[in-house]
Design a protein around this motif. Sequence first.
Motif, PDB file in Angstrom:
ATOM      1  N   PHE A 105      59.816  -8.819  69.959  1.00 18.42           N
ATOM      2  CA  PHE A 105      61.224  -9.085  70.217  1.00 18.42           C
ATOM      3  C   PHE A 105      61.432  -9.985  71.428  1.00 18.42           C
ATOM      4  CE2 PHE A 105      61.952  -4.831  68.062  1.00 18.42           C
ATOM      5  CZ  PHE A 105      62.376  -5.396  66.890  1.00 18.42           C
ATOM      6  N   SER A 106      60.515  -9.944  72.375  1.00 22.43           N
ATOM      7  CA  SER A 106      60.716 -10.738  73.590  1.00 22.43           C
ATOM      8  C   SER A 106      60.685 -12.236  73.309  1.00 22.43           C
ATOM      9  CB  SER A 106      59.680 -10.371  74.649  1.00 22.43           C
ATOM     10  OG  SER A 106      58.381 -10.660  74.179  1.00 22.43           O
ATOM     11  N   ASP A 107      60.119 -12.648  72.174  1.00 24.53           N
ATOM     12  CA  ASP A 107      60.090 -14.068  71.821  1.00 24.53           C
ATOM     13  C   ASP A 107      61.318 -14.514  71.036  1.00 24.53           C
ATOM     14  OD1 ASP A 107      57.676 -14.396  73.069  1.00 24.53           O
ATOM     15  OD2 ASP A 107      56.490 -14.083  71.242  1.00 24.53           O
ATOM     16  N   TYR A 108      62.170 -13.591  70.616  1.00 25.62           N
ATOM     17  CA  TYR A 108      63.339 -13.949  69.812  1.00 25.62           C
ATOM     18  C   TYR A 108      64.348 -14.696  70.679  1.00 25.62           C
ATOM     19  CZ  TYR A 108      61.849 -10.889  65.992  1.00 25.62           C
ATOM     20  OH  TYR A 108      61.170 -10.315  64.959  1.00 25.62           O
ATOM     21  N   SER A 109      64.847 -15.801  70.153  1.00 28.13           N
ATOM     22  CA  SER A 109      65.838 -16.584  70.903  1.00 28.13           C
ATOM     23  C   SER A 109      66.605 -17.469  69.939  1.00 28.13           C
ATOM     24  CB  SER A 109      65.149 -17.446  71.966  1.00 28.13           C
ATOM     25  OG  SER A 109      64.325 -18.409  71.332  1.00 28.13           O
ATOM     26  N   ASP A 135      64.261  -9.905  74.526  1.00 27.60           N
ATOM     27  CA  ASP A 135      63.963  -8.976  75.615  1.00 27.60           C
ATOM     28  C   ASP A 135      65.091  -7.963  75.770  1.00 27.60           C
ATOM     29  OD1 ASP A 135      62.190  -8.122  77.673  1.00 27.60           O
ATOM     30  OD2 ASP A 135      63.590  -8.962  79.144  1.00 27.60           O
ATOM     31  N   PHE A 136      66.322  -8.427  75.530  1.00 23.95           N
ATOM     32  CA  PHE A 136      67.466  -7.523  75.578  1.00 23.95           C
ATOM     33  C   PHE A 136      67.342  -6.439  74.506  1.00 23.95           C
ATOM     34  CE2 PHE A 136      71.732  -6.359  74.081  1.00 23.95           C
ATOM     35  CZ  PHE A 136      72.209  -5.757  75.230  1.00 23.95           C
ATOM     36  N   VAL A 137      66.859  -6.805  73.318  1.00 21.38           N
ATOM     37  CA  VAL A 137      66.661  -5.820  72.247  1.00 21.38           C
ATOM     38  C   VAL A 137      65.641  -4.769  72.688  1.00 21.38           C
ATOM     39  CG1 VAL A 137      65.802  -5.502  69.888  1.00 21.38           C
ATOM     40  CG2 VAL A 137      67.343  -7.399  70.402  1.00 21.38           C
ATOM     41  N   ASN A 138      64.539  -5.194  73.308  1.00 21.41           N
ATOM     42  CA  ASN A 138      63.549  -4.237  73.820  1.00 21.41           C
ATOM     43  C   ASN A 138      64.176  -3.284  74.828  1.00 21.41           C
ATOM     44  OD1 ASN A 138      61.279  -4.976  72.365  1.00 21.41           O
ATOM     45  ND2 ASN A 138      60.593  -6.442  73.887  1.00 21.41           N
ATOM     46  N   HIS A 139      64.946  -3.822  75.760  1.00 19.26           N
ATOM     47  CA  HIS A 139      65.583  -2.967  76.779  1.00 19.26           C
ATOM     48  C   HIS A 139      66.646  -2.068  76.164  1.00 19.26           C
ATOM     49  CE1 HIS A 139      63.483  -4.452  80.251  1.00 19.26           C
ATOM     50  NE2 HIS A 139      63.778  -5.709  79.944  1.00 19.26           N
TER      51      HIS A 139
END
Length: 142
Positions: free
Chosen positions: A53-57, A69-73
């Motif tokens: 998810f951190s690579d999603y943009s 990264d927001f999804v992970n958090h």
Amino acid sequence: MGGFKKFLMRGNLVELAVAVVVGATFSGLIQALVTDLVTPLIGAVTGGKQPDFSDYSFTLNGSKFMYGDFVNHLLTFAIIAAVIYWLVVMPMTRLIGFFDRDKQATEKQCPECLSDIPLDARRCAFCTAELTVVPANDRPPV
């Protein structure tokens, strides 16, 4: 200097420091849970490779928005909130309810203005309505 030492040795401050350390450790544990277990589980369910998810943009007018990264958090926060609710809030609510169930009522509602007033009051302090006094033996428990 003695006042500062008393401040540092107060029970609340020590408990707060312990809570912060445990909370930070717990946050790291949940972050690892999301990264190492939840994310691969999502990948297994969707049939693709493990999503990162951190690579999603996405890009809008030349600006890159990294929402992964927001999804992970967000997942981490949801799991922490659920664990705190189910393991801390619910048991404490039940425990407090267990101890409060045998208390006798000390207030009643005024039938005119619905304010809380003492059981032995003969006149409401808020609207000055005359009230009937309920004998102590006939009072309902809280």
